[in-house]
Design an enzyme around this catalytic site. Structure first.
Site, PDB file in Angstrom:
ATOM      1  CE  LYS A   6      11.173  -2.112  -6.239  1.00  0.00           C
ATOM      2  NZ  LYS A   6      11.542  -3.379  -6.894  1.00  0.00           N
TER       3      LYS A   6
ATOM      4  CE  LYS B 127      13.273 -10.372 -11.007  1.00  0.00           C
ATOM      5  NZ  LYS B 127      13.941 -10.034  -9.826  1.00  0.00           N
TER       6      LYS B 127
ATOM      7  CG  HIS C 223      19.450 -36.098  -6.767  1.00  0.00           C
ATOM      8  ND1 HIS C 223      19.889 -37.380  -6.507  1.00  0.00           N
ATOM      9  CD2 HIS C 223      20.554 -35.378  -7.066  1.00  0.00           C
ATOM     10  CE1 HIS C 223      21.208 -37.419  -6.631  1.00  0.00           C
ATOM     11  NE2 HIS C 223      21.637 -36.209  -6.975  1.00  0.00           N
TER      12      HIS C 223
ATOM     13  CD  GLU D 158      16.640 -12.314  -9.187  1.00  0.00           C
ATOM     14  OE1 GLU D 158      16.058 -12.915  -8.272  1.00  0.00           O
ATOM     15  OE2 GLU D 158      16.283 -11.195  -9.586  1.00  0.00           O
TER      16      GLU D 158
ATOM     17  CD1 TRP E 116      -0.259  -6.082  -3.413  1.00  0.00           C
ATOM     18  CD2 TRP E 116      -0.478  -6.817  -1.319  1.00  0.00           C
ATOM     19  NE1 TRP E 116       0.118  -7.398  -3.392  1.00  0.00           N
ATOM     20  CE2 TRP E 116      -0.005  -7.867  -2.126  1.00  0.00           C
ATOM     21  CE3 TRP E 116      -0.686  -7.052   0.032  1.00  0.00           C
ATOM     22  CZ2 TRP E 116       0.260  -9.142  -1.627  1.00  0.00           C
ATOM     23  CZ3 TRP E 116      -0.419  -8.317   0.546  1.00  0.00           C
ATOM     24  CH2 TRP E 116       0.048  -9.348  -0.287  1.00  0.00           C
TER      25      TRP E 116
ATOM     26  CD  GLU F 110       9.511 -10.879  -9.837  1.00  0.00           C
ATOM     27  OE1 GLU F 110       8.832 -10.521  -8.872  1.00  0.00           O
ATOM     28  OE2 GLU F 110      10.742 -10.693  -9.903  1.00  0.00           O
TER      29      GLU F 110
ATOM     30  CG  ASN G 288       1.621   0.478   4.304  1.00  0.00           C
ATOM     31  OD1 ASN G 288       1.296  -0.693   4.160  1.00  0.00           O
ATOM     32  ND2 ASN G 288       2.852   0.901   4.164  1.00  0.00           N
ATOM     33  N   GLY G 289      -0.570  -1.205   6.545  1.00  0.00           N
ATOM     34  CA  GLY G 289      -0.208  -2.073   7.664  1.00  0.00           C
ATOM     35  C   GLY G 289      -1.360  -2.985   8.009  1.00  0.00           C
TER      36      GLY G 289
ATOM     37  NE  ARG H 230       4.629   1.745  -0.181  1.00  0.00           N
ATOM     38  CZ  ARG H 230       5.648   1.384   0.576  1.00  0.00           C
ATOM     39  NH1 ARG H 230       6.866   1.527   0.122  1.00  0.00           N
ATOM     40  NH2 ARG H 230       5.456   0.889   1.770  1.00  0.00           N
TER      41      ARG H 230
ATOM     42  CB  CYS I 231      -0.934   0.100   1.199  1.00  0.00           C
ATOM     43  SG  CYS I 231      -2.073  -1.265   1.333  1.00  0.00           S
TER      44      CYS I 231
HETATM   45  C1  F6R Z   1      11.380  -9.960  -6.851  1.00  0.00           C
HETATM   46  C2  F6R Z   1      11.449  -9.049  -5.714  1.00  0.00           C
HETATM   47  C3  F6R Z   1      11.139  -9.601  -4.378  1.00  0.00           C
HETATM   48  C4  F6R Z   1      11.949  -8.864  -3.288  1.00  0.00           C
HETATM   49  C5  F6R Z   1      11.498  -9.337  -1.909  1.00  0.00           C
HETATM   50  C6  F6R Z   1      12.327  -8.713  -0.805  1.00  0.00           C
HETATM   51  O1  F6R Z   1      11.738  -9.332  -8.048  1.00  0.00           O
HETATM   52  O2  F6R Z   1      11.703  -7.884  -5.852  1.00  0.00           O
HETATM   53  O3  F6R Z   1      11.356 -10.962  -4.320  1.00  0.00           O
HETATM   54  O4  F6R Z   1      13.292  -9.129  -3.480  1.00  0.00           O
HETATM   55  O5  F6R Z   1      10.158  -9.009  -1.722  1.00  0.00           O
HETATM   56  O6  F6R Z   1      12.245  -7.332  -0.832  1.00  0.00           O
HETATM   57  P1  F6R Z   1      13.326  -6.415  -0.129  1.00  0.00           P
HETATM   58  O7  F6R Z   1      14.614  -6.611  -0.838  1.00  0.00           O
HETATM   59  O8  F6R Z   1      12.781  -5.038  -0.236  1.00  0.00           O
HETATM   60  O9  F6R Z   1      13.421  -6.890   1.297  1.00  0.00           O
END
Ligand code: F6R
Length: 604
Positions: A599, A481, A500, A477, A71, A484, A97-98, A27, A2
């Site tokens: 995010k 990517k 395995h 990673e 969110w 997502e 937010n929370g 957010r 949020c």
């Molecule tokens: C994926 C992504 C998330 C963040 C995760 C941790 O592209 O961005 O997996 O890496 O939510 O976020 P931070 O780094 O802000 O703690």
């Protein structure tokens, strides 16, 4: 999760709030809304992204207001559950937010007192609680209401009866004040108001602020005035804009040569061959500890796995890497362990919880983050900033490579302090670090090859990524990517692990992206590629320009340039980001705002 914004000043609040919300929608983007105080308090909100909601909002007179992009946590994605939430008389509006943990109990009590609820949110309880005690002084009412809340919150409140005043309060969710001339701002994150001011004040947990256009008052939970230092942020407003790119993610991928320069800025001296961190970080690294435990989530967790390779290769310090959401419950409480939290936002709830527990257990704590003033920087003993500028795309890109490079610098510094690194080796690392932006720039120019490979991937329903050694977290990673942003199911594996179990899933329609950059495991990777091809799955190898063997083994090859085995992981990460981006683009996905994601994950 949020995004919230508040504004009071001389501009039309509608425009400032909508612009701020567009910059905060990474957010959360389920629903959004604003409240503006003119002659009365008017609220407009709906489901969907802010750009769509904007069209329904008429021109409004009023220079004070609040806004929210959501969110969903409590209550589905509906217009009623969107914020702002209102008191019964619709004169008090709040954004939040929370999570309010005791909202159900509070709601029952308020209903008994005659309050009428229209949403399923925990937030609405706060509006009614304020209403219940309000007797003409919104500041006092917010104090009294907040005292009853359990949970985490950043809250911004306005009242029609006291126009030109905004109250903000935070506990475990971010809230930052933007300091202007004849205007002031409140927001979850700096990009929301960066267009107007780069002067900020960070609120600490439990603090309240009362904001008018000409004054900012900050109070602690005991209502005692708090003196806050104003800080100046050196982010450029252009950093928070797309600069002609179709998506923030692509822009942020292309930012990376510059990001690398920024990460190294002030830290790496080629002439003196030294690495410098702040005095407190250096003191911490020089202190005695039995082990390092790195905690993180998501992409930051994968960067931490790369960091483990660096630290263990360069020093004698044992390193464990853990998901913050697991470490919380099963991690060490040993005060001789140094806990390093890696978090782009500095706000991820699980990572913050680990930091708090670690501090309470007497463990030393260090944070690697991109956001100055974030909660993590306020809790940890010391912090290192990744200096990457704001990252708006939900999928982390430039902050991932910045975290890796920061962890390498930290490993090199620790090795020097431990005397486990010779000056010749140090010199080689420094040279390679300096050359890294050039290699990344080179990969960024290989769009045609990467797009062609994305054509092979775009119709897959499932894809595997494999690698060995430091290429294993890069494979993890790469898979994250792809999944997502393109919604193709993708998994990363240590190449030796396929046989395995995961082999059972391989079909001729399962592309396998094999990262093959390490000399020590080259032959083993070739053997793994052979095993995969024997099952009929197409193999896309990610291999060095100089590799003349690979074409004999893989179906397709994506090439990267790099002289350094240790740093090739950064160049490959960029290549895999581009592969995911172009695949998602061919599938017409919502790249900057993938479904169901936000995010900054401030809920546990
Ligand atoms: C994926 C992504 C998330 C963040 C995760 C941790 O592209 O961005 O997996 O890496 O939510 O976020 P931070 O780094 O802000 O703690």
């Amino acid at each position: 999760m949020c995004g919230i914004i508040g504004y009071t000043g001389f501009r039309e609040a509608r425009a400032v709030l909508l612009d701020g919300l567009k910059r905060l929608d990474y957010r959360g983007y389920d629903s959004a809304g604003i409240a503006v105080i003119g002659t009365t308090l008017r609220v407009y909100k709906d489901v969907g992204e802010i750009a769509n909601i904007e069209k329904q909002i008429p021109a409004l007179k009023g220079t004070t207001g609040i806004g929210h992009t959501r969110w969903a946590t409590h209550g589905g994605v509906t217009k009623e559950n969107a914020h702002p939430q209102l008191s019964c008389d619709k004169k008090i509006a709040i954004v939040h937010n929370g999570i309010i943990e005791n909202y159900q109990k509070l709601k029952e009590t308020l209903i008994k007192k005659g309050h009428k609820f229209v949403s399923q949110t925990d937030t609405e309880v706060i509006a009614h609680l304020i209403d219940e005690v309000y007797d003409g002084n919104i500041e006092e009412a917010v104090f009294a209401a907040v005292a009853k809340l359990k949970g985490s919150y950043a809250i911004v409140v306005v009242s029609e009866n006291e126009p030109e005043k905004i109250i903000g309060v935070r506990k475990e969710s971010p809230l930052v004040i933007g300091v202007g001339d004849n205007e002031n701002f409140l927001a979850s994150d700096i990009p929301a108001f960066l267009k107007y001011t780069n002067r900020v004040m960070f609120l600490d947990d439990g603090e309240f602020c009362v904001i008018t256009k000409n004054a900012i008052r900050i109070l602690n939970a005991q209502k005692k005035p708090v003196h806050k230092k104003e800080e100046v942020i050196n982010w450029d407003v252009k950093d928070a804009e797309k600069s002609g790119f179709p998506h923030f993610m692509l822009k942020e991928i292309y930012d990376q040569p510059e990001t690398i320069h920024q990460v190294l800025r002030g830290r790496l001296s080629e002439i003196e061959q030294t690495i410098t961190f702040s005095e407190d970080v250096e003191k911490l690294l020089a202190s005695k500890f039995s082990a390092i435990h790195i905690v993180a989530c998501g992409t930051s967790y994968y960067a931490s796995l790369v960091g483990k390779y660096f630290i263990e290769q360069l020093t004698d310090i044992p390193v464990e890497v853990a998901l913050a959401s697991e470490y919380r419950y099963y991690g060490s409480r040993n005060p001789s362990v140094l806990v390093i939290a890696v978090t782009q936002s500095g706000e991820t709830a699980d990572t913050i919880a680990v930091l708090k527990d670690a501090k309470n257990s007497g463990m030393r704590t260090l944070v690697i983050t991109n956001v100055i003033g974030s909660t993590a920087t306020r809790i940890a003993d010391s912090y290192i900033l990744t200096q990457s500028g704001p990252e708006i795309g939900v999928a982390a890109t430039k902050t991932f490579t910045a975290q890796i490079i920061t962890l390498l610098l930290l490993s090199l510094k620790s090795a020097v302090l431990q005397d486990t690194l010779g000056s010749a080796e140090m010199y080689t690392y420094i040279i390679h670090l300096k050359e890294l932006p050039r290699y990344v720039r080179d990969v960024l120019q290989r769009t045609d090859e990467i797009k062609a490979m994305a054509e092979h991937l775009k119709d897959a329903t499932s894809a595997f990524y494999i690698g060995r050694g430091v290429d294993y977290p890069i494979a993890l990673e790469g898979a994250l990517k792809l999944k997502e942003i393109s919604y193709i199911h993708a998994e990363g594996f240590a190449a030796g692990e396929l046989k395995h179990g995961p082999f059972a899933l391989l079909t001729k329609d399962t592309p396998v992206i094999a990262v093959i950059a390490q000399e020590a495991t080259y032959d083993k990777m070739i053997a793994n590629i052979g095993e995969i091809k024997a099952r009929g799955s197409p193999v896309i190898a990610v291999a060095e320009d100089k590799d003349t063997e690979i074409e004999k083994h893989a179906d397709y090859v994506l090439r990267f340039p790099c002289e350094s085995k240790s740093l090739s992981c950064v160049v490959i990460a960029v290549l895999l980001q581009l592969l995911a981006y172009h695949t998602a683009n061919l599938r017409h996905c919502s790249i900057d705002k993938p479904r169901n994601l936000a995010k900054s994950v401030t809920v546990e």
